[in-house]
Design a protein around this motif. Structure first.
Motif, short mmCIF file in Angstrom:
data_model
loop_
_atom_site.label_atom_id
_atom_site.label_comp_id
_atom_site.label_asym_id
_atom_site.label_seq_id
_atom_site.Cartn_x
_atom_site.Cartn_y
_atom_site.Cartn_z
N LYS A 123 12.95 0.97 12.62
CA LYS A 123 12.23 1.94 11.79
C LYS A 123 12.43 1.63 10.31
N LYS A 124 13.66 1.28 9.93
CA LYS A 124 13.96 0.97 8.53
C LYS A 124 13.20 -0.28 8.08
N LYS A 125 13.13 -1.27 8.95
CA LYS A 125 12.43 -2.51 8.59
C LYS A 125 10.94 -2.25 8.41
N MET A 126 10.34 -1.47 9.31
CA MET A 126 8.91 -1.17 9.18
C MET A 126 8.66 -0.33 7.94
N LEU A 127 9.55 0.61 7.64
CA LEU A 127 9.40 1.43 6.43
C LEU A 127 9.43 0.55 5.19
N LYS A 128 10.27 -0.47 5.19
CA LYS A 128 10.37 -1.37 4.04
C LYS A 128 9.04 -2.09 3.83
N VAL A 129 8.41 -2.55 4.91
CA VAL A 129 7.12 -3.24 4.80
C VAL A 129 6.07 -2.30 4.22
N MET A 130 6.00 -1.08 4.78
CA MET A 130 5.00 -0.12 4.32
C MET A 130 5.26 0.29 2.87
N SER A 131 6.54 0.38 2.49
CA SER A 131 6.88 0.75 1.12
C SER A 131 6.45 -0.34 0.14
N ALA A 159 -2.42 8.99 -4.06
CA ALA A 159 -3.62 8.16 -3.91
C ALA A 159 -3.30 6.89 -3.13
N GLY A 160 -2.08 6.37 -3.31
CA GLY A 160 -1.66 5.20 -2.56
C GLY A 160 -1.54 5.48 -1.07
N ILE A 161 -1.00 6.65 -0.75
CA ILE A 161 -0.89 7.05 0.66
C ILE A 161 -2.28 7.24 1.26
N ALA A 162 -3.17 7.86 0.50
CA ALA A 162 -4.54 8.08 0.97
C ALA A 162 -5.24 6.75 1.22
N PHE A 163 -5.00 5.77 0.38
CA PHE A 163 -5.60 4.44 0.55
C PHE A 163 -5.18 3.83 1.88
N PHE A 164 -3.88 3.85 2.14
CA PHE A 164 -3.38 3.30 3.40
C PHE A 164 -3.92 4.11 4.59
N GLY A 165 -4.00 5.43 4.39
CA GLY A 165 -4.52 6.29 5.46
C GLY A 165 -5.96 5.97 5.82
N MET A 166 -6.79 5.64 4.83
CA MET A 166 -8.18 5.25 5.11
C MET A 166 -8.23 4.04 6.05
N ILE A 167 -7.41 3.06 5.74
CA ILE A 167 -7.41 1.84 6.54
C ILE A 167 -6.89 2.13 7.94
N GLN A 168 -5.82 2.89 8.04
CA GLN A 168 -5.27 3.22 9.36
C GLN A 168 -6.29 3.97 10.21
N ALA A 169 -7.02 4.90 9.58
CA ALA A 169 -8.03 5.66 10.32
C ALA A 169 -9.15 4.75 10.79
#
Length: 202
Positions: A123-131, A159-169
């Protein structure tokens, strides 16, 4: 703008294991990913893999390293290209979608599965990538604010979180449709345009 990946390079043998794991996930689903399945895919014995890895989680860790190397490289180029920050965001948006399409939504699958794995290191490793991904997007947004192209009242982190959320959706709907259309289409172009209008509205 972006922190360069600290992930060390992989050996040819490790890359072969990562590639075999990706083929299994794409063709059979994440639940079919086992040491035995990877060994069978590679035409080697289970013992040959166990000499390099103690568990399936270590292979998942390699898959996350692969995502960090490849995804951050994909968004790094448009993020640093000279020009309008909003145009940079659009180029990152479509570069990420192209990346997702080529990998059959692999990153989304690994992210989702990392939520379910009871392994704090994973979980920590994936969080680092997303961060690190978010740091790049936020930096571009802040650049736009500084240049008075993006509204100064915009919350760059949100706005950064929303950007990633668009792609994930977008990728989620595409995966659930069994890849029945191309990700880069007019609908998604309209999605980004709507996002950009929100950033630049005064």
């Amino acid at each position: 703008m972006i922190k360069r990946s600290s992930v060390t390079s992989v050996t040819n043998g490790q890359q072969a294991i990562v590639d075999a794991a990706k083929r299994i996930i794409i063709s059979k689903g994440f639940e079919s990913l086992t040491i035995h399945a990877i060994a069978t895919e590679m035409g080697v014995t289970d013992g040959a893999l166990y000499r390099h890895f103690k568990s399936k989680h270590e292979i998942i860790s390699l898959l996350i390293d692969d995502i960090e190397r490849s995804l951050l490289m994909v968004i790094d180029k448009p993020a640093h290209f000279p020009g309008d920050p909003v145009a940079k965001l659009k180029n990152i948006f479509f570069a990420h979608l192209s990346y997702a399409e080529k990998r059959k939504g692999m990153t989304l699958i690994i992210i989702n599965e990392s939520f379910m794995i009871r392994d704090a290191k994973i979980k920590k490793k994936m969080l680092k990538v997303m961060s690190r991904y978010q740091e790049t997007i936020i930096a571009v947004i802040k650049e736009g604010i500084k240049l008075n192209i993006i509204n100064k009242d915009v919350d760059a982190v949100a706005a950064g979180i929303a950007f990633f959320g668009m792609i994930q959706a977008a990728v989620t709907f595409w995966v659930l449709s069994d890849f029945s259309y191309h990700l880069k289409n007019r609908t998604l172009d309209g999605m980004f345009s709507q996002y950009a209008r929100g950033l630049c509205s005064k």
